[in-house]
Design an enzyme around this catalytic site. Sequence first.
Site, PDB file in Angstrom:
ATOM      1  N   ASP A   8       0.839  -1.196   0.000  1.00 14.21           N
ATOM      2  CA  ASP A   8       0.000   0.000   0.000  1.00 14.21           C
ATOM      3  C   ASP A   8       0.869   1.240   0.000  1.00 14.21           C
ATOM      4  OD1 ASP A   8      -2.396   1.344  -0.159  1.00 14.21           O
ATOM      5  OD2 ASP A   8      -3.070   0.850   1.868  1.00 14.21           O
ATOM      6  N   GLY A   9       0.275   2.325  -0.436  1.00 17.97           N
ATOM      7  CA  GLY A   9       0.923   3.621  -0.428  1.00 17.97           C
ATOM      8  C   GLY A   9       0.012   4.631   0.232  1.00 17.97           C
ATOM      9  N   GLU A  43       2.208   3.625  -3.936  1.00 22.05           N
ATOM     10  CA  GLU A  43       1.677   2.286  -4.205  1.00 22.05           C
ATOM     11  C   GLU A  43       2.679   1.461  -5.015  1.00 22.05           C
ATOM     12  OE1 GLU A  43      -1.394   1.035  -3.299  1.00 22.05           O
ATOM     13  OE2 GLU A  43      -2.513   2.822  -2.726  1.00 22.05           O
ATOM     14  N   ASP A  66      -4.794  -2.628  -3.026  1.00 18.81           N
ATOM     15  CA  ASP A  66      -6.093  -1.971  -3.130  1.00 18.81           C
ATOM     16  C   ASP A  66      -6.088  -0.937  -4.262  1.00 18.81           C
ATOM     17  OD1 ASP A  66      -4.684   0.170  -2.050  1.00 18.81           O
ATOM     18  OD2 ASP A  66      -5.738   0.143  -0.134  1.00 18.81           O
ATOM     19  N   HIS A 120      -9.621  -0.200   3.035  1.00 14.08           N
ATOM     20  CA  HIS A 120     -10.383   0.276   4.197  1.00 14.08           C
ATOM     21  C   HIS A 120     -11.655  -0.535   4.421  1.00 14.08           C
ATOM     22  CE1 HIS A 120      -7.552   3.554   3.942  1.00 14.08           C
ATOM     23  NE2 HIS A 120      -7.924   3.751   2.699  1.00 14.08           N
ATOM     24  N   ASP A 130      -1.638  -0.352   5.047  1.00 18.73           N
ATOM     25  CA  ASP A 130      -2.143   1.018   5.034  1.00 18.73           C
ATOM     26  C   ASP A 130      -1.652   1.791   6.258  1.00 18.73           C
ATOM     27  OD1 ASP A 130      -4.076   3.135   4.008  1.00 18.73           O
ATOM     28  OD2 ASP A 130      -4.865   2.797   6.031  1.00 18.73           O
TER      29      ASP A 130
END
Length: 178
Positions: A8-9, A43, A66, A120, A130
């Site tokens: 994730d970023g 990301e 995501d 999320h 995240d």
Amino acid sequence: MTITAACDGSCLGNPGPAGWAWVINDETWQAGGLARATNNVGELLAVLQLLHATAHTDERLHILCDSQYVIRSLTEWLPGWKRRGWKRANKKPVANAELMRALDTAMAGRELQFTWVRGHAGHALNEAADRRANAAATAIQNGSEVETGPGYPGHQPSLAAVDTLVSADVDSASPTLF
């Protein structure tokens, strides 16, 4: 065996202070950040860093993201971009082209599977990635040290500049662990 990791970023502003993270479990993860980048760069860097950290293994890699942008870039669009000299179908340059080239090189010969997970939405690994990416971006914003994590067993991260990998539309990128 298959290594499953979430990438994730995070970006505080877009562009702005950015973070990236990959997480396999609570004991195996890595994070870093940039003074100024976009969320897409964060990301993509998470995936690149995971590929580098696990390059010494022969294990399959199952990457949970995501970001539809990351997955589609690396699984659908990349072959066409290469054929067209790193141009999109509309003849415009590919965003983050240097980073995409580095990812293309890092993916070569690897057995990879990408899976999209809703961000999320309570997916444990995605939520962990995240949190770590956001913590890295927040640390960069506050001028504090980024908690980089233990990394992957057998991999010794080294300092390397990521400036050349950051899209031309983002300036003043600061290097982080590679």
